[in-house]
Every structure is written in C-alpha cells, then in structure tokens.
Design a protein around this motif. Structure first.
Motif, short mmCIF file in Angstrom:
data_model
loop_
_atom_site.label_atom_id
_atom_site.label_comp_id
_atom_site.label_asym_id
_atom_site.label_seq_id
_atom_site.Cartn_x
_atom_site.Cartn_y
_atom_site.Cartn_z
N GLY A 114 0.80 -1.23 0.00
CA GLY A 114 0.00 0.00 0.00
C GLY A 114 0.82 1.27 0.00
N ALA A 115 2.00 1.24 -0.62
CA ALA A 115 2.85 2.43 -0.70
C ALA A 115 2.89 2.96 -2.13
CB ALA A 115 4.26 2.10 -0.23
N LEU A 116 3.36 4.20 -2.26
CA LEU A 116 3.42 4.83 -3.59
C LEU A 116 4.87 4.93 -4.04
CD1 LEU A 116 1.77 6.23 -5.83
CD2 LEU A 116 2.13 8.39 -4.61
N VAL A 117 5.13 4.48 -5.27
CA VAL A 117 6.48 4.57 -5.84
C VAL A 117 6.60 5.85 -6.66
CG1 VAL A 117 8.23 3.44 -7.27
CG2 VAL A 117 6.56 2.05 -6.01
N MET A 118 7.62 6.63 -6.35
CA MET A 118 7.93 7.85 -7.12
C MET A 118 9.10 7.49 -8.03
SD MET A 118 8.17 9.97 -3.60
CE MET A 118 8.36 11.65 -4.20
N VAL A 119 8.99 7.90 -9.29
CA VAL A 119 10.04 7.50 -10.24
C VAL A 119 10.72 8.70 -10.87
CG1 VAL A 119 10.54 6.21 -12.36
CG2 VAL A 119 8.81 5.36 -10.78
N HIS A 120 12.06 8.70 -10.79
CA HIS A 120 12.87 9.63 -11.57
C HIS A 120 13.07 8.95 -12.92
CE1 HIS A 120 16.41 12.58 -12.01
NE2 HIS A 120 16.35 11.88 -13.14
N ALA A 121 12.37 9.45 -13.93
CA ALA A 121 12.30 8.76 -15.22
C ALA A 121 13.17 9.46 -16.27
CB ALA A 121 10.84 8.70 -15.69
N GLU A 122 14.36 8.95 -16.45
CA GLU A 122 15.23 9.34 -17.56
C GLU A 122 15.99 8.09 -17.99
OE1 GLU A 122 16.98 13.66 -17.56
OE2 GLU A 122 17.35 12.79 -15.59
N ASN A 123 16.13 7.90 -19.31
CA ASN A 123 16.81 6.71 -19.84
C ASN A 123 18.32 6.87 -19.68
OD1 ASN A 123 18.30 5.16 -21.86
ND2 ASN A 123 16.29 4.46 -22.53
N HIS A 124 18.90 6.02 -18.84
CA HIS A 124 20.31 6.13 -18.47
C HIS A 124 21.24 5.98 -19.68
CE1 HIS A 124 23.62 5.99 -15.65
NE2 HIS A 124 24.10 4.92 -16.26
N ASP A 125 20.96 4.99 -20.51
CA ASP A 125 21.87 4.73 -21.64
C ASP A 125 21.76 5.82 -22.71
OD1 ASP A 125 23.16 2.48 -20.67
OD2 ASP A 125 21.50 1.17 -21.26
N MET A 126 20.57 6.33 -22.92
CA MET A 126 20.44 7.42 -23.90
C MET A 126 21.26 8.63 -23.44
SD MET A 126 16.36 6.99 -24.71
CE MET A 126 16.04 8.16 -26.01
N ILE A 127 21.18 8.94 -22.14
CA ILE A 127 21.93 10.09 -21.60
C ILE A 127 23.43 9.82 -21.68
CG2 ILE A 127 22.42 11.40 -19.49
CD1 ILE A 127 19.45 10.86 -18.69
N GLY A 128 23.83 8.63 -21.25
CA GLY A 128 25.26 8.29 -21.24
C GLY A 128 25.86 8.31 -22.64
N TRP A 129 25.12 7.78 -23.60
CA TRP A 129 25.59 7.71 -25.00
C TRP A 129 25.78 9.12 -25.56
CZ3 TRP A 129 23.37 8.82 -29.89
CH2 TRP A 129 23.94 8.16 -30.97
N LEU A 130 24.79 9.97 -25.31
CA LEU A 130 24.91 11.35 -25.79
C LEU A 130 26.04 12.09 -25.07
CD1 LEU A 130 21.17 12.49 -25.99
CD2 LEU A 130 22.78 12.34 -27.91
N ALA A 131 26.13 11.90 -23.77
CA ALA A 131 27.16 12.61 -22.99
C ALA A 131 28.55 12.22 -23.47
CB ALA A 131 27.00 12.29 -21.50
N ASP A 132 28.77 10.95 -23.70
CA ASP A 132 30.10 10.50 -24.14
C ASP A 132 30.44 11.09 -25.50
OD1 ASP A 132 30.40 9.19 -21.81
OD2 ASP A 132 29.94 7.19 -22.60
N ARG A 133 29.47 11.16 -26.40
CA ARG A 133 29.72 11.77 -27.72
C ARG A 133 30.06 13.26 -27.58
NH1 ARG A 133 28.29 7.46 -29.48
NH2 ARG A 133 28.55 6.85 -31.66
N LEU A 134 29.30 13.94 -26.75
CA LEU A 134 29.57 15.37 -26.53
C LEU A 134 30.97 15.57 -25.97
CD1 LEU A 134 26.07 16.26 -25.05
CD2 LEU A 134 27.09 17.43 -27.03
N LEU A 135 31.34 14.77 -24.99
CA LEU A 135 32.65 14.93 -24.36
C LEU A 135 33.78 14.59 -25.32
CD1 LEU A 135 31.92 13.53 -20.78
CD2 LEU A 135 32.18 15.92 -21.48
#
Ligand code: URP
Ligand code: ZN
Ligand code: ZN
Length: 489
Positions: free
Chosen positions: A181-202
C-alpha cells in the motif's frame, strides 16, 4: 462566556482547493476549531486579516534537505536553513528524502535522518525513502515495516550509476509497493540514452554546463516515463512520476490517466520559468541552472502550464536540490568539471508558492483554488497527510498563510533564507508574498521575521494513501492478471 481560543484570525478571504469564503478562523491547541463570520471567541491573540487572502500552508512534497549524494556531496541546506527558507515562502510541511546508498540498511538510514532533522526543523516534516538497493531483505522486511511506521512513499531512479534500478528491479519494487500500500515515485530518464549522448559530446570537447541540457534529451525523459508507466501497469501498481519537464512525458501520463491507470505526476518551478538557454553562460555559471531533467524551451513551459491547469499534474513541488557553486557543491569534482560530472539541482523551496501565485494566478493561467490544490491539498492527499495537512477545515492543523497579494518583490538570493548562494530566479519581479505564516497555530513568520525555535517542527508519520491503491482500472487486454484468470501478484 465565549469559548477561549489561542488564536483568532478575523475577516479572512479564505481559499481552499474547492471553496472561497469570507470567514474568521479560530485555533486551539494547534488545530482549527471553528470557521464562520463574526466568531465570538476570547482569543489569546487576534490577527485581523482585513480581507487579505488566506490559504492552507504549503506542502512541498519533493525537496532534498541535508541529503548526501552518492558522490558524497552534501546539500547546502540542513534541516534548519531548509525549513526556515520553506516557511518564509509559505510552506509549512516538507517531505524530503531519507536516501539509501547501496549496502545501507533502510532502517539505519531513516534513523540517521531523524537524528539530524529533529533538533533543527522549524516546520513539520515527513520522509519519503530513496531505495537504491532493493535486496530481498529491503523489499521483504525493511520496506514493509517502514511503510507500516508511516514512510508510505519511496523514490527510485532509472538513471545515475549509483542509484538506478533495472526494469526487473523496478517490477519487484512496484509489486512490493502494491502489496504494502505504498506509492512509488520514479525519476524517469533513460540512463543509456543520456550516457551515450554525454560521451559523444565529451569526445567532441563539449564540456560546458549547457551541454547537460543536450545530454539529458527530452527523448530520454519521454522513453523512461512511458517505460515506468508500463512497468507499473504490468505489476498493477500505482506510480508517481516526479519532476516532469517535457510534453512527450506529459502526454504519456495523460494517456495513462485517461485509460484509468493510477498514474500521478508533478512539475516544478524550473520547468515553468527557466529554459535550457539559461544554462548558456560564461565559464561555469550555467551550472546554477542545471538540474535533471533540465529546463527545456518555451513550448515545453507552455505544455507544463497546461498540465498544471488541466489536472495532469496533481502536484507542484520545488525539487529543491541545493548545491553551492563551489568545491563543496556542484564543482566538487573540480572548478571546470565537465557537465557529466557536475552535481545537479536547483533551489526553490522559498519561491515555489510566491512564483506560482504571481505568475500562475496573477497571470491568469490557474485560479486560486487550483493554486491551493497543487501547492497544498493534492500533495497532502497523494502522500497520506490529508486532511491533517493541505486544507483549512475544522480539525485540521492550523497551517495558514496570510498573503499580501499587492507586494512587489524582486527576487534576490540575498533576501532568501537558503544557503545555496544564488537563485536561478535572480532579478525576476513578482507580485505577492506571505505576510504571516502559521504552523500548527504558531506564527512562525511575521513580516519577514522568523519566530520559531529549532526543533519545533514535528515528524509526520503518514497513512497509506488512496493514491497507492492497486492499479486503477485495468486496461482491457493489458492486465497480466486478467490474462492469467486470477490475481497474479
Ligand atoms: O537535478 C536534480 N533534480 N537533482 C536532485 C535529485 C533528483 O533527481 O531529484
Ligand atoms: Zn529525481
Ligand atoms: Zn529531486
């Protein structure tokens, strides 16, 4: 002989989430005991509201206070400065996080947060949990016991190396929440999409803070939001999507709600008032505007306003994540750290309500009832604090704000009460600020002056919220239990 009360507020223009009335408000032992015109009460103190707007004290259901990040960096605000800052802006209840790092016992984490909050808080507080290590012991023993003890919501992350859960872990967490009976709060961002873009930018040499907003793509937020909702629905659980910044994510939430699923969401000031362009500053200054998800563009701002007005977002939270712009905070990994290794977050506890009152109500985007709903009533309902918190009714805690709606304020960090050292809203002109803030009948802020001792805020154990009831209306043909022919969970 008229009854004696501790406090009588006369001639208030009282607005709740549903009503507006001209009334007196009588308070005894920290609670509202009577509402009505011309109340005849002997009062220890009488405050003439003189027709000024009175609302329930705000409930900020998403803020980070005295929280150590997995990187070891500490928030600039502790429970003293954080709650003082909140109170100055009209917030009388905060729900920060007790954050588990991998390997830690949740129970021990909660003990440690109580130990630092109890002697310092000047307003009332509860804790969400952050679950980063959903072991069998955590899910099978610690969480159920903590939920029973009043920690009825917890946050999980789909990104950040040290925090993120995989889809299977998310399903286990949702199933536990549904059962308990608890509520789950989600931080929703796709980790691999962010990591892939970040590595390209860097790799291409793009290190400046503004590239944070490129790496944390709208698509990464939209994808993860859709996945989080689907995972929750598979487990027939409710879900709360935190800090929504972009229209694709909002559309997915809206669609799931239309389908009858128990999907709740919030947006935050940074997604109404800031854009990615704010991060484009010389040197490291842009870091002051970097949070996750990042602010987007004006079209996204417009969509977030719509979602706030049309009910897609039940809640308006600050996501106050106070990090200084120095080696103690955002730049812990070096004075010219690449965006990927910066600590993220923006402050907002104190300005959350005044900004929304000025620009939302004053700007004609939402009405006063909706202002109260998203800043106080709905967060109290969603997280199991209603009707004690979030409204003004006989029996509820006397948490009240008397507003000066005409007061013109130019926001300057030096006038605020947090310890962050800057505000992303520096120089913004708004209209309206609290004159008096009352917490359980105590006048804690009067004309900009604090009148509350450290440790006078109380811990709020929370009930299991209605929002956490299993899954809502099962979508036809989507429910595994339906396909199985019996309850699968
Ligand atoms: O950038 C943000 N929002 N930092 C705080 C942590 C979180 O994800 O809420
Ligand atoms: Zn988050
Ligand atoms: Zn947060």
């Amino acid at each position: 002989m008229s009854a004696t009360v501790d406090l009588l507020i006369t001639d208030a223009d009282l607005v709740t989430a549903t009503d507006r009335m001209r009334t007196d408000i009588a308070v005894r032992d920290g609670r509202v005991v009577a509402l009505g015109e011309g109340l005849d009460r002997n009062a220890a103190r009488t405050i003439p509201a003189g027709g000024r707007l009175v609302t329930p004290g705000g409930v900020d259901a998403h803020c980070h206070i005295e929280q150590r990040a997995s990187t070891g960096v500490m928030t600039a605000d502790d429970f003293l400065s954080g709650t003082i800052s909140a109170a100055h802006g009209g917030t009388t209840t905060v729900l920060p996080f007790a954050a588990q790092h991998r390997g830690q016992s949740l129970r021990e984490v909660v003990r440690a947060y109580h130990a630092v909050a109890e002697p310092k808080a000047v307003i009332d507080y509860g804790f969400h949990l952050i679950v980063s290590d959903p072991t069998e012991t955590v899910l099978g023993q610690e969480l159920p016991a903590l939920i029973e003890d009043g920690y009825t919501s917890f946050k999980v992350y789909m990104t950040y190396d040290a925090l993120r859960l995989n889809d299977r872990q998310m399903l286990d967490v949702f199933a536990t929440a549904r059962r308990e009976g608890a509520l789950v709060m989600v931080h929703a961002e796709n980790h691999d999409m962010i990591g892939w873009l970040a590595d390209r930018l860097l790799t291409q040499g793009h290190r400046a803070p503004k590239f944070h907003t490129v790496a944390h793509s709208r698509l990464a937020e939209g994808e993860a939001t859709r996945r989080a909702i689907d995972l929750a629905r598979l487990a027939d659980a409710s879900v709360f999507i935190v800090h929504v910044s972009e229209p694709g994510a909002m559309a997915a939430i809206r669609q799931a709600q239309t389908d009858g699923a128990n999907v709740f969401a919030e947006t935050c000031p940074q997604y109404l008032f800031l854009t990615a362009e704010d991060t484009d500053k010389p040197g490291m200054d842009g870091a002051m505007w970097c949070c996750s998800p990042p602010p987007r563009d004006e079209a996204a701002q417009e969509a977030m306003w719509q979602g706030l007005a049309n009910g897609t977002f039940a809640v308006f939270s600050s996501d106050h994540a106070p990090y200084t712009l120095d080696a103690e905070g955002k730049l812990a990994k070096g004075p010219d750290v690449a965006f990927k290794h910066m600590v993220n977050g923006v402050p907002g506890l104190e300005v959350r309500m005044p900004l929304l009152l000025s620009e939302g109500v004053g700007g004609g985007r939402i009405d006063l009832n909706r202002f109260v709903a998203v800043t106080a009533t709905e967060p109290a309902k969603v997280y199991g604090l209603f009707p004690r918190k979030g409204t003004v009714a006989v029996g509820s805690d006397a948490d009240l704000v008397i507003w000066d709606r005409e007061r013109e304020v130019t926001l300057r960090w030096e006038d605020l009460h947090d310890r962050v050292g800057y505000t992303p809203y520096e120089g913004r002109r708004i209209r309206g600020w609290p004159d008096l803030v009352i917490s359980r009948g105590r006048v804690v802020i009067e004309n900009g002056t604090l009148n509350a001792d450290p440790g006078t805020g109380r811990f709020l154990p929370r009930v299991r919220p209605d929002s956490a009831r299993p899954g809502g209306r099962p979508a036809a043909g989507l429910s595994p239990s339906e396909a199985f022919g019996a309850d699968l969970f």
